[in-house]
Design a protein around this motif. Structure first.
Motif, mmCIF file in Angstrom:
data_model
loop_
_atom_site.group_PDB
_atom_site.id
_atom_site.type_symbol
_atom_site.label_atom_id
_atom_site.label_comp_id
_atom_site.label_asym_id
_atom_site.label_seq_id
_atom_site.Cartn_x
_atom_site.Cartn_y
_atom_site.Cartn_z
ATOM 1 N N GLN A 165 -33.400 -42.373 22.858
ATOM 2 C CA GLN A 165 -32.131 -42.198 23.568
ATOM 3 C C GLN A 165 -31.365 -40.999 23.025
ATOM 4 O OE1 GLN A 165 -30.991 -43.664 26.296
ATOM 5 N NE2 GLN A 165 -32.947 -44.724 26.371
ATOM 6 N N LEU A 166 -31.330 -40.868 21.698
ATOM 7 C CA LEU A 166 -30.642 -39.723 21.099
ATOM 8 C C LEU A 166 -31.284 -38.413 21.537
ATOM 9 C CD1 LEU A 166 -29.995 -40.995 17.456
ATOM 10 C CD2 LEU A 166 -28.277 -40.462 19.178
ATOM 11 N N LEU A 167 -32.604 -38.399 21.540
ATOM 12 C CA LEU A 167 -33.317 -37.195 21.954
ATOM 13 C C LEU A 167 -33.027 -36.869 23.410
ATOM 14 C CD1 LEU A 167 -35.354 -35.007 21.200
ATOM 15 C CD2 LEU A 167 -37.158 -36.561 21.932
ATOM 16 N N LYS A 168 -33.050 -37.890 24.266
ATOM 17 C CA LYS A 168 -32.754 -37.667 25.686
ATOM 18 C C LYS A 168 -31.342 -37.131 25.868
ATOM 19 C CE LYS A 168 -35.873 -41.155 27.581
ATOM 20 N NZ LYS A 168 -35.968 -42.458 28.254
ATOM 21 N N ARG A 169 -30.389 -37.708 25.122
ATOM 22 C CA ARG A 169 -29.000 -37.268 25.219
ATOM 23 C C ARG A 169 -28.862 -35.809 24.780
ATOM 24 N NH1 ARG A 169 -25.802 -40.995 21.850
ATOM 25 N NH2 ARG A 169 -27.161 -42.524 22.782
ATOM 26 N N ARG A 170 -29.509 -35.474 23.677
ATOM 27 C CA ARG A 170 -29.438 -34.092 23.189
ATOM 28 C C ARG A 170 -30.091 -33.125 24.175
ATOM 29 N NH1 ARG A 170 -30.368 -34.005 16.681
ATOM 30 N NH2 ARG A 170 -28.387 -34.985 16.152
ATOM 31 N N VAL A 171 -31.198 -33.547 24.747
ATOM 32 C CA VAL A 171 -31.873 -32.692 25.729
ATOM 33 C C VAL A 171 -30.980 -32.484 26.942
ATOM 34 C CG1 VAL A 171 -33.806 -32.620 27.355
ATOM 35 C CG2 VAL A 171 -34.224 -33.203 24.971
ATOM 36 N N ARG A 172 -30.330 -33.556 27.411
ATOM 37 C CA ARG A 172 -29.420 -33.430 28.569
ATOM 38 C C ARG A 172 -28.272 -32.489 28.250
ATOM 39 N NH1 ARG A 172 -30.342 -39.108 29.583
ATOM 40 N NH2 ARG A 172 -28.558 -39.597 28.287
ATOM 41 N N LYS A 173 -27.696 -32.630 27.060
ATOM 42 C CA LYS A 173 -26.599 -31.743 26.675
ATOM 43 C C LYS A 173 -27.073 -30.298 26.603
ATOM 44 C CE LYS A 173 -23.670 -34.912 24.055
ATOM 45 N NZ LYS A 173 -23.100 -35.217 22.734
ATOM 46 N N ALA A 174 -28.241 -30.092 26.029
ATOM 47 C CA ALA A 174 -28.782 -28.732 25.927
ATOM 48 C C ALA A 174 -29.049 -28.168 27.317
ATOM 49 C CB ALA A 174 -30.066 -28.730 25.087
ATOM 50 N N GLU A 175 -29.574 -29.003 28.221
ATOM 51 C CA GLU A 175 -29.824 -28.550 29.592
ATOM 52 C C GLU A 175 -28.517 -28.188 30.286
ATOM 53 O OE1 GLU A 175 -31.992 -31.819 31.295
ATOM 54 O OE2 GLU A 175 -33.931 -30.944 30.783
ATOM 55 N N LYS A 176 -27.476 -29.015 30.081
ATOM 56 C CA LYS A 176 -26.176 -28.716 30.692
ATOM 57 C C LYS A 176 -25.636 -27.384 30.174
ATOM 58 C CE LYS A 176 -24.570 -33.395 31.664
ATOM 59 N NZ LYS A 176 -23.579 -34.431 31.322
ATOM 60 N N ARG A 177 -25.715 -27.189 28.853
ATOM 61 C CA ARG A 177 -25.227 -25.915 28.288
ATOM 62 C C ARG A 177 -26.029 -24.751 28.849
ATOM 63 N NH1 ARG A 177 -24.946 -28.927 23.378
ATOM 64 N NH2 ARG A 177 -26.942 -28.047 22.737
ATOM 65 N N LEU A 178 -27.336 -24.925 28.926
ATOM 66 C CA LEU A 178 -28.186 -23.865 29.450
ATOM 67 C C LEU A 178 -27.857 -23.588 30.913
ATOM 68 C CD1 LEU A 178 -30.543 -21.916 29.032
ATOM 69 C CD2 LEU A 178 -32.080 -23.772 29.680
ATOM 70 N N ASN A 179 -27.676 -24.652 31.702
ATOM 71 C CA ASN A 179 -27.339 -24.472 33.121
ATOM 72 C C ASN A 179 -26.001 -23.764 33.273
ATOM 73 O OD1 ASN A 179 -29.697 -25.631 34.028
ATOM 74 N ND2 ASN A 179 -28.815 -27.664 34.235
ATOM 75 N N LYS A 180 -25.031 -24.099 32.423
ATOM 76 C CA LYS A 180 -23.740 -23.417 32.478
ATOM 77 C C LYS A 180 -23.904 -21.931 32.179
ATOM 78 C CE LYS A 180 -20.730 -27.304 31.326
ATOM 79 N NZ LYS A 180 -19.819 -27.876 30.324
ATOM 80 N N ARG A 181 -24.709 -21.626 31.184
ATOM 81 C CA ARG A 181 -24.941 -20.215 30.834
ATOM 82 C C ARG A 181 -25.651 -19.482 31.968
ATOM 83 N NH1 ARG A 181 -26.998 -21.198 24.668
ATOM 84 N NH2 ARG A 181 -24.961 -21.640 23.776
ATOM 85 N N VAL A 182 -26.629 -20.146 32.568
ATOM 86 C CA VAL A 182 -27.359 -19.531 33.679
ATOM 87 C C VAL A 182 -26.420 -19.311 34.857
ATOM 88 C CG1 VAL A 182 -29.162 -19.957 35.396
ATOM 89 C CG2 VAL A 182 -29.640 -20.369 32.992
ATOM 90 N N ASP A 183 -25.586 -20.324 35.162
ATOM 91 C CA ASP A 183 -24.625 -20.184 36.260
ATOM 92 C C ASP A 183 -23.663 -19.034 35.989
ATOM 93 O OD1 ASP A 183 -25.814 -22.315 37.536
ATOM 94 O OD2 ASP A 183 -24.271 -23.773 36.959
ATOM 95 N N LYS A 184 -23.192 -18.941 34.752
ATOM 96 C CA LYS A 184 -22.278 -17.854 34.387
ATOM 97 C C LYS A 184 -22.964 -16.507 34.559
ATOM 98 C CE LYS A 184 -19.387 -16.204 30.593
ATOM 99 N NZ LYS A 184 -18.986 -16.436 29.192
ATOM 100 N N ALA A 185 -24.209 -16.407 34.123
ATOM 101 C CA ALA A 185 -24.953 -15.157 34.265
ATOM 102 C C ALA A 185 -25.171 -14.829 35.741
ATOM 103 C CB ALA A 185 -26.299 -15.245 33.534
ATOM 104 N N GLU A 186 -25.451 -15.847 36.560
ATOM 105 C CA GLU A 186 -25.644 -15.616 37.994
ATOM 106 C C GLU A 186 -24.346 -15.145 38.649
ATOM 107 O OE1 GLU A 186 -27.263 -19.272 39.524
ATOM 108 O OE2 GLU A 186 -29.306 -18.740 38.929
ATOM 109 N N ARG A 187 -23.213 -15.753 38.256
ATOM 110 C CA ARG A 187 -21.927 -15.317 38.807
ATOM 111 C C ARG A 187 -21.635 -13.877 38.418
ATOM 112 N NH1 ARG A 187 -20.390 -20.475 37.103
ATOM 113 N NH2 ARG A 187 -19.352 -19.607 35.270
ATOM 114 N N ARG A 188 -21.901 -13.538 37.169
ATOM 115 C CA ARG A 188 -21.678 -12.151 36.727
ATOM 116 C C ARG A 188 -22.606 -11.197 37.468
ATOM 117 N NH1 ARG A 188 -21.866 -11.226 30.621
ATOM 118 N NH2 ARG A 188 -20.919 -9.278 31.258
ATOM 119 N N THR A 189 -23.843 -11.615 37.669
ATOM 120 C CA THR A 189 -24.799 -10.779 38.397
ATOM 121 C C THR A 189 -24.328 -10.576 39.832
ATOM 122 O OG1 THR A 189 -26.625 -11.587 37.027
ATOM 123 C CG2 THR A 189 -27.207 -10.597 39.134
#
Length: 130
Positions: free
Chosen positions: A59-83
């Motif tokens: 469960q801890l691993l899944k939670r950390r993976v979800r958080k990491a995915e959310k952070r990554l998705n936010k960064r990707v979205d930000k990069a796409e908006r800037r692009t």
């Protein structure tokens, strides 16, 4: 211990026997320890605790993976908006460049037309034609 009257071969044989006995005692102790550990691992309480720890770790691993995915998705979205913003800006700059070229061309054409008109007027004055 050996006394000084024993021949060295007898003392060496007695030392070998004591060494074998000690090795056998240690081996028996290690086997007993391993048997205790194996029976403890197979114990239902310990098995449940291990299963609970595995589930919690999962469960801890899944939670950390979800958080990491959310952070990554936010960064990707930000990069796409800037692009996207940069692409729009480049399009505007390209459009402005084309408009400036058109204005320069049109202004140059008007200026040359005016200059040609003035040159013809001067030529007409010089030739006396009117």
């Amino acid at each position: 211990m050996s006394n000084g009257s024993e021949p060295p071969e007898v003392a060496a044989e007695r030392a070998r026997e004591r060494l074998h006995e000690e090795i056998e005692r240690v081996r028996a102790g290690v086997e007993a320890m391993l048997a205790e550990q194996e029976s403890a691992v197979d114990g239902p309480d310990l098995r449940r605790e291990l299963d609970a720890l595995r589930a919690e770790a999962s469960q801890l691993l899944k939670r950390r993976v979800r958080k990491a995915e959310k952070r990554l998705n936010k960064r990707v979205d930000k990069a796409e908006r800037r692009t996207d913003a940069l692409e729009e800006r480049l399009d505007r700059v390209e459009q402005d460049r084309r408009y400036a070229e058109w204005r320069i061309h049109a202004s140059t054409e008007q200026m040359l037309d005016g200059l040609l008109h003035e040159v013809r007027a001067i030529a007409d004055l010089l030739t006396g034609v009117r």
